[in-house]
Write a protein that holds these residues in place. Structure first.
Motif, PDB file in Angstrom:
ATOM      1  N   ASN A 177       0.924  -1.286  -0.033  1.00 18.84           N
ATOM      2  CA  ASN A 177       0.064   0.101  -0.011  1.00 18.84           C
ATOM      3  C   ASN A 177       0.852   1.236   0.037  1.00 18.84           C
ATOM      4  OD1 ASN A 177      -2.163  -1.628  -0.188  1.00 18.84           O
ATOM      5  ND2 ASN A 177      -2.689  -1.269   2.162  1.00 18.84           N
ATOM      6  N   ASP A 178       2.040   1.088   0.571  1.00 18.46           N
ATOM      7  CA  ASP A 178       2.701   2.589   0.756  1.00 18.46           C
ATOM      8  C   ASP A 178       3.429   2.607  -0.564  1.00 18.46           C
ATOM      9  OD1 ASP A 178       2.413   3.190   3.276  1.00 18.46           O
ATOM     10  OD2 ASP A 178       4.444   2.115   4.124  1.00 18.46           O
ATOM     11  N   LEU A 179       3.626   1.777  -1.446  1.00 21.13           N
ATOM     12  CA  LEU A 179       4.009   1.862  -2.985  1.00 21.13           C
ATOM     13  C   LEU A 179       2.632   2.427  -3.688  1.00 21.13           C
ATOM     14  CD1 LEU A 179       6.027  -1.583  -3.614  1.00 21.13           C
ATOM     15  CD2 LEU A 179       6.975   0.998  -3.156  1.00 21.13           C
ATOM     16  N   ARG A 190      -2.732   8.852   1.095  1.00 21.24           N
ATOM     17  CA  ARG A 190      -1.783   8.248   2.028  1.00 21.24           C
ATOM     18  C   ARG A 190      -2.650   7.127   2.795  1.00 21.24           C
ATOM     19  NH1 ARG A 190       2.648  11.574   5.142  1.00 21.24           N
ATOM     20  NH2 ARG A 190       3.470  11.414   3.195  1.00 21.24           N
ATOM     21  N   ASP A 191      -1.990   6.293   3.170  1.00 17.93           N
ATOM     22  CA  ASP A 191      -2.965   5.118   3.943  1.00 17.93           C
ATOM     23  C   ASP A 191      -2.964   5.756   5.288  1.00 17.93           C
ATOM     24  OD1 ASP A 191      -0.351   4.602   3.796  1.00 17.93           O
ATOM     25  OD2 ASP A 191      -0.544   2.404   3.890  1.00 17.93           O
ATOM     26  N   PRO A 192      -3.952   6.112   5.897  1.00 11.80           N
ATOM     27  CA  PRO A 192      -3.909   6.522   7.307  1.00 11.80           C
ATOM     28  C   PRO A 192      -3.623   5.304   8.302  1.00 11.80           C
ATOM     29  CG  PRO A 192      -6.178   6.493   6.627  1.00 11.80           C
ATOM     30  CD  PRO A 192      -5.273   5.918   5.531  1.00 11.80           C
ATOM     31  N   THR A 193      -2.596   5.014   8.347  1.00  8.47           N
ATOM     32  CA  THR A 193      -2.045   3.932   9.482  1.00  8.47           C
ATOM     33  C   THR A 193      -2.085   4.228  10.691  1.00  8.47           C
ATOM     34  OG1 THR A 193       0.244   4.062   8.704  1.00  8.47           O
ATOM     35  CG2 THR A 193      -1.307   2.294   7.450  1.00  8.47           C
ATOM     36  N   ARG A 194      -0.779   4.284  11.386  1.00  7.02           N
ATOM     37  CA  ARG A 194      -0.861   4.595  12.580  1.00  7.02           C
ATOM     38  C   ARG A 194      -0.949   6.467  12.980  1.00  7.02           C
ATOM     39  NH1 ARG A 194       5.649   3.579  13.936  1.00  7.02           N
ATOM     40  NH2 ARG A 194       5.241   3.706  11.718  1.00  7.02           N
TER      41      ARG A 194
HETATM   42 MG    MG Z   1       1.822   4.695   4.636  1.00  8.47          MG
END
Ligand code: MG
Length: 333
Positions: free
Chosen positions: A76-78, A215-219
């Motif tokens: 996902n970060d890619l 952006r993936d809203p992780t931590r």
């Molecule tokens: Mg990320």
């Protein structure tokens, strides 16, 4: 083979070979199968490269496990830079005594996730540390992908007038892990949203050339991601509480535990900042995808209050949504 991991499984000798050979059928591909000291492959164009370590506790939780998380998180970060994910590395750090059956379950889950994310594990490593030197199992993954020509997505690209899309309910992952860890039982169990987003993102990019940030809203959750956008793009963000999708069970759990869902980690959501004219079209595309059914436009980018995120609450008041201070939930991913 013993049913527990021994220090000798990390020795590089016969037991190491046997263990690695027991994974290989799950992860096999022509690059990995060579088992040379490094993977060699062709890549063209601009590359995206990322790494992440996974220490989630517990390692199995509703909707996923540490293996699925390691593949989805790095893939996902890619995807968040618009890259097509291609290759991952996979490194295990295993505590002596860890059950081999559990390791096999995690490898099977990694296989399932790599198949869905259309990414290949091409290199890896297995280390075993003494009992007590690590907690059960940690995983590190690095990933490379290729960024298609013309794609330029960055947290610094938001412009006034852009709309903000969230691809689904917030807080599911954090609450799923926390409830498993603490043995909390909710009336409606909450599964983690952990998922590979490569296809969803590809569909979004095909629908619009005006996706500015993802952006993936992780931590740190949605609040942290929006603050990153506001700071890095030097713009203001205005959101509406009533428009943010939150599952009822997550809301109830947050109320019970004193958490704000804006700060809870997600592992299968994307926050996208999209040019105003394309926002409805992108939203409709997201909603067609199985990971985007509850997607919504939650606000917009404004020229006022640069660097700040302001939320109109359900009661009609306005409040600043800050970055979280300190670690809200340790070992959530
Ligand atoms: Mg990320």
């Amino acid at each position: 083979m013993e049913d527990k991991i021994l220090l000798a499984h990390g020795s590089g000798g016969k037991l190491s070979h046997d263990l690695i050979n027991s994974f290989l059928p799950n992860l096999a591909n022509p690059i990995l199968n060579k088992l040379d000291d490094s993977a060699v492959f062709e890549l063209g164009g601009r590359l995206a490269f990322t790494t992440d370590s996974y220490t989630v506790n517990p390692i199995f939780f509703p909707g996923g496990d540490i293996g699925k998380l390691a593949v989805c998180g790095t893939g996902n970060d890619l995807s968040m830079r618009g890259a097509k994910t291609l290759y991952l590395s996979l490194s295990f750090i295993i505590e002596e005594g860890f059950p081999i059956t559990e390791l096999k379950k995690i490898v099977a889950s990694i296989q399932k996730a790599t198949d869905e994310a259309e990414v290949k594990i091409v290199t890896g490593d297995t280390k075993v540390v003494n009992r007590g030197s690590a907690d059960k199992l940690f995983i590190n993954t690095a990933g490379v992908g290729v960024v298609p020509e013309g794609v330029n997505i960055s947290a610094a690209n938001a412009r006034p007038g852009d709309r903000i899309i969230i691809s689904g309910n917030i807080g599911d992952h954090g609450i799923a892990v926390l409830s498993q860890r603490e043995g909390l039982k909710f009336q409606v169990p909450v599964p983690s949203d952990c998922a590979p987003l490569n296809k969803l993102v590809a569909e979004m990019l095909a629908a619009s050339a005006n996706i500015h940030c993802m952006r993936d809203p992780t931590r740190g959750g949605l609040a942290t991601t929006l603050n990153d956008f506001a700071e890095q793009s030097n713009i203001g963000i205005q959101i509406e509480e009533d428009k943010i999708p939150v599952d009822k069970a997550v809301l109830a759990a947050c109320e019970l535990l004193g958490f704000d869902p804006l700060y809870i980690a997600n592992e299968g959501r994307v926050v996208a900042v999209v040019g105003h004219a394309d926002a409805d079209r992108v939203l409709a595309k997201v909603k067609e995808n199985k990971y985007g059914a509850s997607a919504a436009i939650i606000g917009e980018v404004v020229a006022e209050h640069p660097g700040k995120v302001i939320m109109k609450t359900s009661l009609g008041a306005s409040r600043i949504v800050d970055m979280p201070v300190g670690e809200l939930l340790p070992r959530i991913c």
